[in-house]
Design a protein around this motif. Structure first.
Motif, PDB file in Angstrom:
ATOM      1  N   VAL A 125       0.538  -1.321   0.137  1.00  0.00           N
ATOM      2  CA  VAL A 125      -0.258  -0.247  -0.179  1.00  0.00           C
ATOM      3  C   VAL A 125       1.098   1.285  -0.132  1.00  0.00           C
ATOM      4  CG1 VAL A 125      -1.847   1.342   1.155  1.00  0.00           C
ATOM      5  CG2 VAL A 125      -2.061  -1.146   0.966  1.00  0.00           C
ATOM      6  N   LEU A 126       0.855   1.790  -1.021  1.00  0.00           N
ATOM      7  CA  LEU A 126       1.416   3.425  -1.575  1.00  0.00           C
ATOM      8  C   LEU A 126       0.432   4.336  -1.109  1.00  0.00           C
ATOM      9  CD1 LEU A 126       2.940   3.111  -4.541  1.00  0.00           C
ATOM     10  CD2 LEU A 126       4.100   2.620  -2.415  1.00  0.00           C
ATOM     11  N   VAL A 127       1.058   5.456   0.546  1.00  0.00           N
ATOM     12  CA  VAL A 127       0.689   6.690   0.820  1.00  0.00           C
ATOM     13  C   VAL A 127       1.108   7.370   0.575  1.00  0.00           C
ATOM     14  CG1 VAL A 127      -0.479   7.562   3.114  1.00  0.00           C
ATOM     15  CG2 VAL A 127      -0.767   4.541   2.741  1.00  0.00           C
ATOM     16  N   GLU A 128       0.771   8.458   0.025  1.00  0.00           N
ATOM     17  CA  GLU A 128       0.628   9.830  -0.918  1.00  0.00           C
ATOM     18  C   GLU A 128       0.804  11.158   0.314  1.00  0.00           C
ATOM     19  OE1 GLU A 128       0.838  13.026  -4.007  1.00  0.00           O
ATOM     20  OE2 GLU A 128      -0.802  10.905  -4.116  1.00  0.00           O
ATOM     21  N   SER A 129       0.959  11.345   1.204  1.00  0.00           N
ATOM     22  CA  SER A 129       0.986  12.652   1.633  1.00  0.00           C
ATOM     23  C   SER A 129       0.613  13.800   0.801  1.00  0.00           C
ATOM     24  CB  SER A 129       2.104  13.386   2.622  1.00  0.00           C
ATOM     25  OG  SER A 129       1.695  14.421   3.093  1.00  0.00           O
ATOM     26  N   GLY A 130      -0.702  14.416   1.098  1.00  0.00           N
ATOM     27  CA  GLY A 130      -0.623  16.252   0.310  1.00  0.00           C
ATOM     28  C   GLY A 130       0.304  17.153   0.438  1.00  0.00           C
ATOM     29  N   GLY A 131       0.847  18.208  -0.065  1.00  0.00           N
ATOM     30  CA  GLY A 131       2.395  18.880  -0.322  1.00  0.00           C
ATOM     31  C   GLY A 131       2.108  19.532   1.123  1.00  0.00           C
ATOM     32  N   ASP A 132       3.460  19.432   1.124  1.00  0.00           N
ATOM     33  CA  ASP A 132       4.121  19.808   2.397  1.00  0.00           C
ATOM     34  C   ASP A 132       5.189  20.683   2.622  1.00  0.00           C
ATOM     35  OD1 ASP A 132       4.005  20.429   5.648  1.00  0.00           O
ATOM     36  OD2 ASP A 132       3.032  19.103   5.636  1.00  0.00           O
ATOM     37  N   ASN A 133       5.991  21.270   3.461  1.00  0.00           N
ATOM     38  CA  ASN A 133       7.047  21.444   3.130  1.00  0.00           C
ATOM     39  C   ASN A 133       8.487  19.806   3.812  1.00  0.00           C
ATOM     40  OD1 ASN A 133       6.900  21.320   6.314  1.00  0.00           O
ATOM     41  ND2 ASN A 133       6.041  23.579   6.256  1.00  0.00           N
ATOM     42  N   LEU A 134       9.711  21.075   4.292  1.00  0.00           N
ATOM     43  CA  LEU A 134      11.063  19.582   4.449  1.00  0.00           C
ATOM     44  C   LEU A 134      10.335  19.154   6.290  1.00  0.00           C
ATOM     45  CD1 LEU A 134      13.636  22.376   3.199  1.00  0.00           C
ATOM     46  CD2 LEU A 134      12.237  20.138   2.210  1.00  0.00           C
ATOM     47  N   THR A 135       9.650  19.244   6.919  1.00  0.00           N
ATOM     48  CA  THR A 135       9.208  18.879   8.081  1.00  0.00           C
ATOM     49  C   THR A 135       8.258  17.518   7.823  1.00  0.00           C
ATOM     50  OG1 THR A 135       7.517  19.864   8.258  1.00  0.00           O
ATOM     51  CG2 THR A 135       9.325  20.823   9.331  1.00  0.00           C
ATOM     52  N   ALA A 136       7.810  17.081   6.490  1.00  0.00           N
ATOM     53  CA  ALA A 136       6.443  16.096   6.537  1.00  0.00           C
ATOM     54  C   ALA A 136       7.294  14.850   6.956  1.00  0.00           C
ATOM     55  CB  ALA A 136       5.945  16.083   4.881  1.00  0.00           C
ATOM     56  N   THR A 137       6.864  14.269   8.175  1.00  0.00           N
ATOM     57  CA  THR A 137       7.459  12.907   8.621  1.00  0.00           C
ATOM     58  C   THR A 137       5.937  12.103   8.813  1.00  0.00           C
ATOM     59  OG1 THR A 137       7.597  13.031  10.509  1.00  0.00           O
ATOM     60  CG2 THR A 137       9.447  13.614   9.026  1.00  0.00           C
ATOM     61  N   PHE A 138       6.275  10.558   8.505  1.00  0.00           N
ATOM     62  CA  PHE A 138       5.101   9.838   8.645  1.00  0.00           C
ATOM     63  C   PHE A 138       5.395   9.304  10.143  1.00  0.00           C
ATOM     64  CE2 PHE A 138       5.052   9.769   4.541  1.00  0.00           C
ATOM     65  CZ  PHE A 138       3.757   9.655   3.467  1.00  0.00           C
ATOM     66  N   SER A 139       4.376   8.643  10.538  1.00  0.00           N
ATOM     67  CA  SER A 139       4.012   8.381  11.944  1.00  0.00           C
ATOM     68  C   SER A 139       4.663   6.545  11.624  1.00  0.00           C
ATOM     69  CB  SER A 139       2.960   7.847  12.258  1.00  0.00           C
ATOM     70  OG  SER A 139       2.886   7.051  13.864  1.00  0.00           O
ATOM     71  N   ARG A 140       5.507   6.077  12.547  1.00  0.00           N
ATOM     72  CA  ARG A 140       5.669   4.358  12.321  1.00  0.00           C
ATOM     73  C   ARG A 140       4.361   3.809  12.680  1.00  0.00           C
ATOM     74  NH1 ARG A 140       9.719   3.114   8.622  1.00  0.00           N
ATOM     75  NH2 ARG A 140      11.526   4.094   9.309  1.00  0.00           N
ATOM     76  N   GLY A 141       3.248   4.335  13.140  1.00  0.00           N
ATOM     77  CA  GLY A 141       1.435   3.967  13.578  1.00  0.00           C
ATOM     78  C   GLY A 141       1.311   3.318  11.937  1.00  0.00           C
ATOM     79  N   LEU A 142       1.349   4.157  10.983  1.00  0.00           N
ATOM     80  CA  LEU A 142       0.464   4.505   9.623  1.00  0.00           C
ATOM     81  C   LEU A 142       1.713   3.625   8.744  1.00  0.00           C
ATOM     82  CD1 LEU A 142      -1.772   5.092   7.855  1.00  0.00           C
ATOM     83  CD2 LEU A 142      -0.428   7.242   7.662  1.00  0.00           C
ATOM     84  N   VAL A 143       3.005   3.881   8.684  1.00  0.00           N
ATOM     85  CA  VAL A 143       3.599   3.256   7.520  1.00  0.00           C
ATOM     86  C   VAL A 143       5.171   2.426   7.916  1.00  0.00           C
ATOM     87  CG1 VAL A 143       3.434   5.571   5.957  1.00  0.00           C
ATOM     88  CG2 VAL A 143       4.708   5.566   6.808  1.00  0.00           C
ATOM     89  N   ASP A 144       5.747   1.792   7.012  1.00  0.00           N
ATOM     90  CA  ASP A 144       6.697   0.433   7.589  1.00  0.00           C
ATOM     91  C   ASP A 144       8.172   1.590   6.706  1.00  0.00           C
ATOM     92  OD1 ASP A 144       5.239  -1.192   9.203  1.00  0.00           O
ATOM     93  OD2 ASP A 144       4.873  -1.381   6.492  1.00  0.00           O
ATOM     94  N   ALA A 145       7.274   2.408   6.266  1.00  0.00           N
ATOM     95  CA  ALA A 145       8.970   2.720   5.770  1.00  0.00           C
ATOM     96  C   ALA A 145       8.753   4.526   4.630  1.00  0.00           C
ATOM     97  CB  ALA A 145       9.501   2.446   3.873  1.00  0.00           C
ATOM     98  N   GLN A 146       9.191   5.568   4.243  1.00  0.00           N
ATOM     99  CA  GLN A 146       9.101   6.606   3.751  1.00  0.00           C
ATOM    100  C   GLN A 146       9.744   6.991   2.548  1.00  0.00           C
ATOM    101  OE1 GLN A 146       9.213  10.182   6.602  1.00  0.00           O
ATOM    102  NE2 GLN A 146       9.316  11.653   5.189  1.00  0.00           N
ATOM    103  N   ILE A 147       9.593   7.514   1.628  1.00  0.00           N
ATOM    104  CA  ILE A 147      10.290   7.751   0.794  1.00  0.00           C
ATOM    105  C   ILE A 147       9.818   9.250   0.935  1.00  0.00           C
ATOM    106  CG2 ILE A 147      10.563   7.752  -2.393  1.00  0.00           C
ATOM    107  CD1 ILE A 147       9.491   5.089  -1.855  1.00  0.00           C
ATOM    108  N   PHE A 148      10.643   9.952   0.771  1.00  0.00           N
ATOM    109  CA  PHE A 148      10.628  11.654   0.392  1.00  0.00           C
ATOM    110  C   PHE A 148      10.753  12.367  -0.777  1.00  0.00           C
ATOM    111  CE2 PHE A 148      10.893  16.213   2.111  1.00  0.00           C
ATOM    112  CZ  PHE A 148      10.023  16.481   2.817  1.00  0.00           C
TER     113      PHE A 148
END
Length: 231
Positions: A125-148
């Motif tokens: 499952v790919l979870v795409e964030s809305g457009g944000d700034n350089l502070t955007a991070t995902f909770s580890r309760g939501l995703v297992d890995a993050q691409i920035f």
């Protein structure tokens, strides 16, 4: 103002979503894609869907503040069947819905997994964030890995400026390299700065205008899925 002090960033939530469902079956790997507005997150998601859909059972959750524009783009591009694409309207800053109150996204992910549980359980499952700034991070309760995802048109000083998205994401993607000659961005400088900021974490430079431009990112995703299944 003193500028020589150490800078620290808030950690992502340390709790992790359980890798198995209540019945003991393994759930899908969840990968989040974040980055500034216009960096090419949705185009990267679309390219990954095209590259991986024949190999894996997959789905996408998109985030927009008041619209479903990103989901509608993926639907128009027919990268996946409509039932495999879900949209979340955050109604607030995008990072709130992926880092602080993840309930809407988590519900969307779990509903997709439940929908395909009997016929073809989801691998990814790919979870795409809305457009944000350089502070955007995902909770580890939501995703297992993050691409920035950042892009060269945003300025070649972005990697040097850092921020938790640039410094801590599992994979940093520098997108739209084909624009570098037109916007005066120095790709070598971006590579050096990214390497210094990320302390060994991987960085990929890509142009989706090139044939199979998402190849390296797709390979990284395949490796993550293989590790997830083998764990």
């Amino acid at each position: 103002m003193h500028l020589d002090h150490a800078v620290t960033y808030p950690h992502r939530h340390t709790h992790s979503a359980a890798p198995r469902r209540a019945d003991g079956s393994r759930r899908a790997l969840r990968i989040g894609l974040g980055g500034p507005v216009g960096s090419g997150k949705t185009a990267t998601v679309a390219a990954l869907c095209r590259a991986l859909r024949a190999e894996y059972s997959m789905a996408v959750v998109t985030n927009d503040i008041y619209t479903r524009e990103d989901a509608e783009f993926l639907l128009r591009e027919a990268v996946l069947p409509p039932e495999r694409i879900a949209a979340v309207e955050t109604g607030a800053c995008p990072h709130t819905a992926i880092r602080d109150d993840i309930s809407a996204n988590l519900e969307a992910v779990e509903e997709l997994e439940d929908a395909f549980r009997e016929q073809a359980p989801l691998d990814l499952v790919l979870v795409e964030s809305g457009g944000d700034n350089l502070t955007a991070t995902f909770s580890r309760g939501l995703v297992d890995a993050q691409i920035f995802v950042i892009d060269v048109a945003g300025g070649d000083d972005i990697p040097r400026k850092g921020g938790p998205g640039v410094t801590t994401a599992d994979l940093l993607v520098v997108n739209k390299t084909d624009l570098a000659p037109y916007v005066g961005s120095d790709l070598d400088r971006m590579a050096r700065d990214a390497a210094e900021q990320r302390a060994g974490l991987p960085v990929v430079f890509q142009s989706l205008r090139e044939e199979d431009g998402v190849h390296t990112v797709a390979r990284w995703v395949r490796e993550r899925i293989a590790a997830w299944v083998a764990a």
